[in-house]
Design a protein around this motif. Sequence first.
Motif, short mmCIF file in Angstrom:
data_model
loop_
_atom_site.label_atom_id
_atom_site.label_comp_id
_atom_site.label_asym_id
_atom_site.label_seq_id
_atom_site.Cartn_x
_atom_site.Cartn_y
_atom_site.Cartn_z
N LEU A 33 0.85 -26.37 -2.33
CA LEU A 33 0.42 -26.79 -1.01
C LEU A 33 0.52 -28.31 -0.86
CD1 LEU A 33 -0.77 -25.94 1.70
CD2 LEU A 33 -3.05 -26.21 0.72
N LEU A 34 0.13 -29.04 -1.89
CA LEU A 34 0.23 -30.49 -1.84
C LEU A 34 1.69 -30.94 -1.70
CD1 LEU A 34 -2.34 -31.64 -4.55
CD2 LEU A 34 -2.53 -31.92 -2.09
N PHE A 35 2.58 -30.30 -2.43
CA PHE A 35 3.99 -30.67 -2.37
C PHE A 35 4.55 -30.41 -0.97
CE2 PHE A 35 8.51 -29.64 -2.81
CZ PHE A 35 8.97 -30.80 -3.41
N PHE A 36 4.18 -29.28 -0.38
CA PHE A 36 4.71 -28.94 0.95
C PHE A 36 4.16 -29.89 2.01
CE2 PHE A 36 4.18 -26.76 5.02
CZ PHE A 36 5.51 -26.45 5.30
N VAL A 37 2.82 -30.11 2.01
CA VAL A 37 2.19 -30.89 3.05
C VAL A 37 2.53 -32.37 2.93
CG1 VAL A 37 -0.03 -31.65 4.00
CG2 VAL A 37 0.31 -29.26 3.39
N CYS A 38 2.59 -32.88 1.71
CA CYS A 38 2.72 -34.32 1.52
C CYS A 38 4.15 -34.78 1.26
CB CYS A 38 1.84 -34.78 0.35
SG CYS A 38 0.09 -34.46 0.62
N GLY A 433 5.50 -43.28 7.24
CA GLY A 433 5.70 -43.66 5.86
C GLY A 433 4.48 -44.32 5.25
N VAL A 434 3.82 -45.21 6.03
CA VAL A 434 2.59 -45.85 5.54
C VAL A 434 1.51 -44.80 5.29
CG1 VAL A 434 0.74 -47.44 6.14
CG2 VAL A 434 3.12 -48.04 6.65
N ALA A 435 1.36 -43.86 6.25
CA ALA A 435 0.36 -42.81 6.07
C ALA A 435 0.66 -41.96 4.84
CB ALA A 435 0.32 -41.92 7.32
N GLY A 440 -0.67 -40.30 -0.59
CA GLY A 440 -0.23 -40.18 -1.98
C GLY A 440 -1.15 -40.91 -2.93
N TRP A 441 -1.56 -42.13 -2.53
CA TRP A 441 -2.49 -42.88 -3.38
C TRP A 441 -3.79 -42.13 -3.54
CZ3 TRP A 441 -7.28 -44.74 -1.93
CH2 TRP A 441 -7.94 -45.53 -2.87
N ARG A 442 -4.30 -41.54 -2.46
CA ARG A 442 -5.56 -40.80 -2.52
C ARG A 442 -5.43 -39.58 -3.43
NH1 ARG A 442 -11.00 -41.00 -2.28
NH2 ARG A 442 -11.87 -39.06 -1.45
N ILE A 443 -4.30 -38.92 -3.37
CA ILE A 443 -4.08 -37.75 -4.22
C ILE A 443 -4.08 -38.14 -5.69
CG2 ILE A 443 -2.36 -36.00 -4.86
CD1 ILE A 443 -1.60 -35.87 -1.92
N VAL A 444 -3.32 -39.18 -6.01
CA VAL A 444 -3.25 -39.63 -7.40
C VAL A 444 -4.63 -40.06 -7.89
CG1 VAL A 444 -2.30 -41.40 -8.93
CG2 VAL A 444 -0.84 -40.29 -7.23
N HIS A 445 -5.37 -40.75 -7.05
CA HIS A 445 -6.71 -41.21 -7.43
C HIS A 445 -7.62 -40.03 -7.74
CE1 HIS A 445 -10.38 -43.61 -7.44
NE2 HIS A 445 -10.90 -42.76 -6.55
N ASN A 446 -7.63 -39.03 -6.87
CA ASN A 446 -8.51 -37.88 -7.08
C ASN A 446 -8.07 -37.04 -8.27
OD1 ASN A 446 -10.15 -38.57 -4.98
ND2 ASN A 446 -9.37 -37.04 -3.54
N LEU A 447 -6.78 -36.92 -8.48
CA LEU A 447 -6.31 -36.17 -9.65
C LEU A 447 -6.71 -36.86 -10.94
CD1 LEU A 447 -2.74 -35.02 -8.50
CD2 LEU A 447 -4.82 -33.63 -8.72
N ARG A 448 -6.62 -38.19 -10.98
CA ARG A 448 -7.06 -38.91 -12.17
C ARG A 448 -8.56 -38.74 -12.38
NH1 ARG A 448 -3.90 -44.76 -11.88
NH2 ARG A 448 -1.80 -43.96 -12.46
#
Length: 463
Positions: A33-38, A433-435, A440-448
Amino acid sequence: FCTLLVPPSRMTITTHHQSPLRAWCAPPQRSALLFFVCVVLPLTLLTHGALAHRVVAIGDLHGDLENAKEAFRLAQVTDDDGHWATGSDTVIQMGDVVDRGPHGHTIMEMLERLKREAMAAGGELITLLGNHELMNYQGDVKFVVPQHFEVFNSRSDWSQAFQDPGRGYGALIANRPTAVIRNGSVFVHAGITKEVAALGTVEELNEKMNDRLRRKAFQDPLLTIDGPVWTRKLIYAAQQNKCEETFAALQEINRVERASRGADARPVRRMVVGHTIQPNGAMRIFCNGTLIAIDIAISQYMQNGGHLGHLEIKAPVVPNGIEVPWFWYPPKPQTHHVLHRPQRPLLVPGGGIDGAGANGHDILQDSLDKLREEQQHAHQQQQQQQPVEQQTAHTAKPHAPGSKGSFTSAARWLHPHRAGGRTERDHAAFLAGVALLVVGWRIVHNLRLHKARAAGKKHDTAI
């Protein structure tokens, strides 16, 4: 999307009572889902929206310089200064820029300038031949207004400027294409009947028309009532829901193009025409989208004229390859402006200003260079007449936020290689693109964070 709605601390996968949202946000569904949406969805929107190649068609202009400029600006073809601003896109003007109003020659000059700017930006501006250009070239003055003769000093000078196939406006008319195929659409001023289509490919039709014009073979059937700049057979039949003429013409065009080009010939699915004014300033689509009439009386010099609009066809990502909405509607049904006096012609008998130039292109280039020098000289004189403190204040004063100057400067900084800077669709792509980067930054942060908490739980279990 999942990490924004469901924090990692609440992404439990062992409970049998989890909500559908949590179920979708659990591995491995969460990754898909993340790959499709983002990734997939934003790239699809950018590719088929802001970054898609546009084909823009603008209808008959009939001597109205102000509405011609406004139509090009509203289509995002030109910027606020009247310069090319749509990069590598294709823009097609459907012919009939002269007659009825007094500014036809000035519109022709403007279009020639935009052609060069479009070429420099990797795009193209195509100006088709209309029946009124043909009438001027033939010497038919039925729709030429008196003010048009006045700026040429005499009717004799006007005739030389418009009827000589080797120079002046006559050279531009004699070398104009009659039809062109872009994005699965054939664009022509009035229409291509089955009989005309059988004579050869669209390129061959253009060569035949240019040859007749240079030889002034005005009695040739291609230049008469059933020719591609005069016929109304297709549109009149389509208005009565009789589409056989249109279907047969498109079928013949495709047959001839395939016979000539083989596998390289793309199917032609529709015909776009001007010439016949559509009521109430609205373009009309006939015969299941195979015939589109876009003459909406842009010129204020027309009866009930002054409507603004354009047809835009993008890459074929939707049925029939037409992006919705097809055309732009003005907030008001008609626009009215001050009717200005016509400007002096730049292409005059004898080779243009100061007698320079040997053909239409050279004459126009020389004339525009001369006019540019005159404008720069007048601007310098105006600056010299201003007080020094006013010059300094004018030079140092920044544009107010949100003003046209501020927007244009920022746009050119963001996209300097495009003449006129970015358009609205380019800014939409930039913001998307900015959004995408923020998400993407938020996703990486939460996954970490989720990984760190999982590692902490393992450590507690070991203890």
